[in-house]
Every structure is written in C-alpha cells, then in structure tokens.
Design a protein around this motif. Structure first.
Motif, short mmCIF file in Angstrom:
data_model
loop_
_atom_site.label_atom_id
_atom_site.label_comp_id
_atom_site.label_asym_id
_atom_site.label_seq_id
_atom_site.Cartn_x
_atom_site.Cartn_y
_atom_site.Cartn_z
N ALA B 68 0.82 -1.21 0.00
CA ALA B 68 0.00 0.00 0.00
C ALA B 68 0.85 1.27 0.00
CB ALA B 68 -0.93 0.01 1.21
N HIS B 69 2.13 1.14 0.39
CA HIS B 69 3.02 2.32 0.40
C HIS B 69 3.05 2.97 -0.99
CE1 HIS B 69 6.58 4.81 0.78
NE2 HIS B 69 7.07 4.21 -0.29
N ASN B 70 2.92 2.14 -2.03
CA ASN B 70 2.96 2.58 -3.42
C ASN B 70 4.39 2.91 -3.86
OD1 ASN B 70 2.54 3.57 -5.98
ND2 ASN B 70 0.64 4.61 -5.43
N GLN B 72 6.08 3.84 -6.37
CA GLN B 72 5.87 4.37 -7.72
C GLN B 72 7.17 4.50 -8.53
OE1 GLN B 72 3.61 7.80 -6.72
NE2 GLN B 72 5.35 8.98 -5.99
N ASP B 73 8.33 4.48 -7.84
CA ASP B 73 9.59 4.57 -8.58
C ASP B 73 9.87 3.32 -9.40
OD1 ASP B 73 10.10 7.05 -7.57
OD2 ASP B 73 11.08 6.26 -5.77
N ARG B 76 5.66 0.54 -14.00
CA ARG B 76 4.50 -0.34 -14.11
C ARG B 76 4.86 -1.82 -14.30
NH1 ARG B 76 1.36 2.60 -17.92
NH2 ARG B 76 1.51 0.87 -19.37
N THR B 80 3.76 -4.72 -11.65
CA THR B 80 2.83 -5.77 -12.08
C THR B 80 3.36 -7.14 -11.65
OG1 THR B 80 2.29 -4.39 -13.96
CG2 THR B 80 1.60 -6.68 -14.08
N ILE B 126 -2.75 -4.38 -8.05
CA ILE B 126 -3.07 -4.11 -9.47
C ILE B 126 -4.01 -2.90 -9.55
CG2 ILE B 126 -4.27 -5.05 -11.49
CD1 ILE B 126 -3.12 -7.79 -10.50
N GLN B 128 -4.10 -0.50 -7.55
CA GLN B 128 -3.28 0.68 -7.27
C GLN B 128 -2.44 1.07 -8.49
OE1 GLN B 128 0.46 0.31 -5.14
NE2 GLN B 128 -0.60 1.12 -3.35
N TYR B 130 -2.95 0.53 -11.61
CA TYR B 130 -3.72 1.05 -12.76
C TYR B 130 -4.78 2.07 -12.34
CZ TYR B 130 -1.33 -2.49 -15.42
OH TYR B 130 -0.35 -3.23 -16.03
N HIS B 131 -4.67 2.59 -11.13
CA HIS B 131 -5.59 3.64 -10.65
C HIS B 131 -7.04 3.25 -10.86
CE1 HIS B 131 -1.95 5.98 -10.41
NE2 HIS B 131 -1.73 5.79 -11.69
#
Lengths: 189, 439
Positions: B68-70, B72-73, B76, B80, B126, B128, B130-131
């Motif tokens: 849940a931290h995400n 993002q670095d 994708r 995945t 997933i 998260q 793909y928003h």
C-alpha cells in the motif's frame, strides 16, 4: 476426498486466482497502449484506502451533464454511455448520455450517480490516482494552494478504448503530478 | 462435565482410591502421567495454533501495508510482477501442504490465512498500479470468491472467518451505497456445507464451536444488514425467530449437562440474544411507526429485495416452527418458555401495526416477566445456576427499567435495589449449597 481430486481443484483455483489479476492487467495495458487520449479537468483531494494505500480522489467538472433526464431510465447505479468530444481548449466534454452502447462515437461507460430534473451526475470510472503515501497529502495541499492563488488547472490524462477508461497520468501545469511536485520542492524556499 | 473438569475430578479421586486399595499406587501414577502429558500436549497445540494464526495474519497484513506504500519509482512492469509475487508464493506454500498431505492444523490454518490475504494483496496492488476506481464492493467480492475454496481445500476455519467477515462487510457496503445485498444469501450458502460438515464431524469439539460461533455471529450481523426493510419493524419478528430457533436447535443437540456452554454456541447465544432482545422489546420505541401502515414504496426501495425479505421471513418461520414442534415432541417443556417469544412477538407486531403500540408494549412486558420468573423456577427445580441467574437478571432488569420509567421516589427505588440484591445473593447461596449436596 481423494488427494488427486483435491490437487486438481487446487490447480483450478490457482489458475482462477491468477487469471483474475492477469485479465485486469491485460485489459488496462491494452487500453493504455491502444486507447484514445482524453483529458478530463479535475480537482484532487487526498483520502486513504486501507488495502490500496493513499490516493488523490478526483472530481470532474464533466461528470455533471445538463439536460432532461428521466429518473426512471437514469436510475442510480445504472450503467450508461457518455458520448465524448473535446472543447475549444482540447479538454474532454460529455455531449450526451445514452442507454444503448454507441456504435461509431467515442464514449465511456459510467454509472449514474443521481438524476435530477435538469441535471445528471455520472460516476466516471477513474476517480482515484494512487500515489506514494508521503506524496499524496503533499500533492493535495500543493494543489489546493496552487488552485486558490494562481488558478492553475489540473487534468487527468486518460486512455479510452471501447468505452473502457484508464488514467494514464495526472497532469498539473502540463507536467506529470510527480514531476510537478519535485519542481515545487526545488523552487520553494 | 467437560474434559478438563473430568480430568481434574479423576486426579482428585486417585489418592482416595489408592488409600482404599481399589487402585495400586503404580496405576495411579500411570494415570497421572498419562493425563498430565495429554494436557501439556493440548496446551502446546493450542498455543502453536494461536501463534501460527496470529503470525500469518501479521505477515499477510504486513505485506498488504508494504504494497500500500505505493512504490511508484519501480515503474509499471515491475510493480505488475510484484503484485503477483505474494500470490504465487502463497500458492506454492498451499500446494506444498496439499501435495505432501500435511494435516497439521497449524499449517493448514496459517497457509489458509496467508493465501487468502495474498489474493487481496495481489488484486489491491493491481488496482493501485492502474488507478482503478473505488469500487470496494467489487474488490471484496472478487477476493471472497477467489478465497472461499481455500476453506474447503485446507479444511481450515481461519479462512472461513475471513470469508464470513468479508461477505458481511460487502453486504454492509452495498446497503450503505443505496444498493441491495441480495447476493449475500447465495454467498453465505456457499459456506454452509463446510459449517455443516465441521459440526457433524465432532459436534462438541472446540473447532466445531469456533465454526458455529462464526456462523451465528455472521448470521446475526447479516440479517439486519441485508433486510431491505420495505415494511418497518420487520426486524423484530425476524430476529426473534432467529434467536429462538438457535436456542431450540441448540437444545435438541442434547448433552446439556455434560458440555460447557461455549461449546454449544447455538444454545448459549440463542438464549442470551433472546433474553436481551425480549428485554429491549419491553420499551415502547421499537413498536412505534411500524407495520403495513408505514410501507415505504417508492423511497429508494428495491422491489425484488423487498420480496426476498418475505422469503427470508418465511424460511425463518419454518425453521423456528420445526424446532418448536420437535421440542414439543421430545417433551422439552422448559424450552417453550423462550420458544414462545416468536408467537408472542408476532401478536405484538400485529397489535403495533394496527395502531395499538401500547398494548404491544404491555404484552411484551408481561411476557418478559413470565420468562424471568419461569427461568428462576427452572433454575431452582433443575439446580442450574446459569438458568437461575439468567432469570433473575431478566426479572431484575425489567423491574429496574420500569422503575426508571416511572416517578417513584429515590427511597422506593433504593429499597427495590436492595431487595433485589439480597434476593440474588441469598438465592445463589442456597442454590450453590443444594448443588454441592447433589454432586
């Protein structure tokens, strides 16, 4: 139960458990690669999801459509099809909302939020943009500050294919939100 | 008498038996060693099970929070792959346990929890990446359906708890969003074969008890949530039927004096819930603005769901009537005391629906008083402290509640409290002594 039957059932379950996420990935990847770009003006705020983490919730000006809508046909929760076009600034706008799937126009599937006598509120299928747990609240604060002082616009760049939409990025001042946040950090004292 | 009490009793008897020459000292020692070992073993297994389940829950929740931290670095494609990794690892663990035929309860329960949470983590990541929109209901439903088979494959109770909690939360979310939760009943039915099989296999075992506690708590929560409530106040006869039905069904299972209360959840929960419910209904507020005069058609009502309310009500009625008739056939006269709550409540509901709310309240007060006194009498006759005290609590609560409704002086109220307290103490002392003499 015999061990072979248990193992066979287990394999079927594992395949189903992998198929569901895999199909979620496939549908979105296909949309991101082949979908048409539409930019929806938005205003982010920062809430929290226990399972999926922090995100900025997106509200769209375009989600409210004027017109005469029958409350019987456009009842809450019903799937409808919003016909898409672009305004003079190039932002997405909804020109009509129909009950049947359009054949030859760009459209997005959405659900009816509520239908009033002369307005229809749609629940568009991209209302969240997930971010790093530390960036999301900063993004919200920064955006509110920006919007109030300088009236900058933000928009969600989406890809839409066969009525299915996926957010590609959240753009502020023509920059992806993350880059914009970094620029702000560098320029602010 | 439950097992641990029986062992304690046996150990207490051993010195006397040796003294009288009935049992050789060596045999007495052998018995002591045997039961000491058994007790230690069951204690260790329980501790292992507890820490195994807790550990799995913590690891699973930790993985979800890490994801849940995400990150993002990572980009994708990497995310995945990462989203499928916990699921694949959990599948390998589950597969290994099934392949090796490991029957240890700690392994099965822990793997079941980890696997179930891994499914959630995978779908969530997933979503998260793909928003995906905030359809929490779809997320819960997908998770639950993909996790339910683990209950059967691992023959594990912990994933059943997750499943029941998940579908109940799903129903609550649906109702809170103005949707209906009709799908709850078929979803719950999918778990029934497991519950049935677990209870049939070893009716009074701790495992069967845990399964039954989960089932009765889930049913109680879900009934109120899933009802469409087209006709106000339907929850009153529905809940009465559920609680009384559970109480009667629990009584029919037998061995009431031998097995402790928590191992008979239907009986204990049914009794407690019926008493609390009957007591609540002695106030006037539940009977106000209910019945067919207040139907809420065209106010966001889902018509099919409203009809399903009727089907659920009918099913509950059939359940409670069949339990009542079986109890009567088996001459379980005392069970009728709480079993009668259903016809009494139906009469009261009809009165209130016709506009006679006060009559319904009075009838319910009379019935609650009869129940209180009846349980006291039953407790004394059968020398059962639990039943006696339940009756005393109902009786006292009723007196106290009505007392606060009225304008009696503080002196009168104080005296009634003292009299009730003395009655409680004296009756309990007398009954305890009688019980000691009998045993």
């Amino acid at each position: 139960m015999k061990k072979s039957i248990i193992l066979a059932c287990f394999v079927v379950l594992c395949l189903a458990q992998l198929f569901v996420p895999a199909s979620m990935i496939h549908k979105r990847e296909a949309t991101l690669r082949h979908g048409e770009v539409f930019n929806f003006k938005t205003a982010p705020v920062d809430p929290y999801d226990a399972f999926r983490g922090r995100y900025v919730a997106l509200n769209y000006e375009q989600s409210t459509v004027n017109g005469n809508w029958s409350a019987r046909d456009y009842r809450r929760g019903r799937v409808v099809y919003a016909i898409l076009d672009r305004d003079a600034d190039g932002f997405a706008q909804i020109t009509d909302v129909v009950l049947e799937r359009p054949a030859d126009q760009a459209f997005i599937s959405a659900r009816v939020g509520w239908a009033g006598s002369n307005r229809l509120m749609l629940r568009l299928p991209f209302d969240r943009f997930y971010m790093d747990e530390f960036d999301a609240p900063v993004a919200e604060r920064a955006f509110i500050w920006q919007r109030d002082r300088e009236q900058r616009t933000a928009y969600a760049r989406t890809r839409i294919r066969d009525g299915f939409g996926v957010i590609e990025d959240l753009i502020v001042e023509e920059m992806p939100m993350r880059d914009w946040l970094m620029t702000r950090e560098n320029t602010q004292p | 008498m439950n097992e641990s009490k029986a062992i304690a009793w046996l150990r207490g008897q051993l010195p006397g038996l040796v003294e009288k020459g009935v049992l050789a000292e060596a045999s007495a020692d052998a018995i002591r060693t045997h039961y000491a070992h058994q007790r230690r073993k069951s204690g260790i297994s329980l501790a292992l099970l507890f820490f195994g389940v807790l550990g799995s829950l913590l690891i699973g929740a930790g993985i979800i929070l890490l994801l849940a931290h995400n990150w993002q670095d990572m980009g994708r494609p990497m995310r995945t792959v990462l989203s499928l990794l916990p699921l694949i690892l959990a599948q390998v663990l589950s597969g290994w346990i099934l392949w090796r035929g490991i029957s240890g309860v700690v392994w099965r329960e822990s793997a079941g929890i980890l696997h179930s949470l891994a499914v959630a983590a995978s779908i969530a990541l997933i979503a998260q990446t793909y928003h995906m929109p905030g359809s929490f209901d779809t997320f819960l439903l997908t998770w639950m359906l993909l996790s339910l088979p683990l209950v059967y494959l691992h023959n594990a109770v912990a994933p059943l708890m997750i499943y029941l909690a998940g579908i109940t939360s799903w129903a609550g979310y649906q109702q809170s969003m103005g949707e209906h939760a009709l799908l709850y009943w078929p979803l719950a039915a999918l778990a029934v074969p497991f519950i049935w099989r677990s209870v049939r296999a070893e009716r009074f075992s701790p495992r069967a008890a845990v399964v039954q506690w989960c089932a009765v708590i889930a049913a109680t929560c879900a009934l109120g949530i899933v009802l469409e409530k087209g006709m106000p106040g339907l929850w009153i006869p529905f809940y009465t039927s559920l609680f009384a039905g559970l109480y009667l069904a629990g009584g029919l299972a037998g061995r009431e004096d031998e097995v402790s209360g928590w191992l008979r959840p239907a009986r204990l929960f049914g009794m407690g819930a019926t008493l609390v419910f009957v007591f609540l209904l002695t106030w006037e507020w539940p009977w106000q603005s209910i019945g067919w005069r207040y139907l809420r058609w065209n106010q966001g009502l889902h018509t099919v769901a409203a009809w399903v309310d009727g089907v659920v009500g009918l099913a509950l009625l059939v359940f409670v009537v069949s339990m009542l008739t079986t109890s009567i056939r088996r001459k379980r006269a005392w069970d009728m005391l709480l079993g009668a709550s259903v016809p009494v409540v139906i009469v009261c509901y009809s009165c209130a629906a016709s506009g006679a709310e006060l009559l319904a309240t009075v009838l319910m007060n009379v019935y609650a008083m009869v129940v209180g006194i009846g349980l006291v009498v039953q407790g004394v006759r059968e020398v059962r402290l639990l039943v006696f005290n339940a009756g005393m609590i109902v009786f006292s609560a009723l007196v106290v509640a009505r007392f606060f409704d009225s304008d009696f002086s503080f002196i009168a109220k104080g005296l009634v409290f003292i009299v009730l307290g003395i009655a409680f103490l004296v009756c309990n002392i007398i009954l305890s002594r009688r019980k000691e003499r009998l045993s």
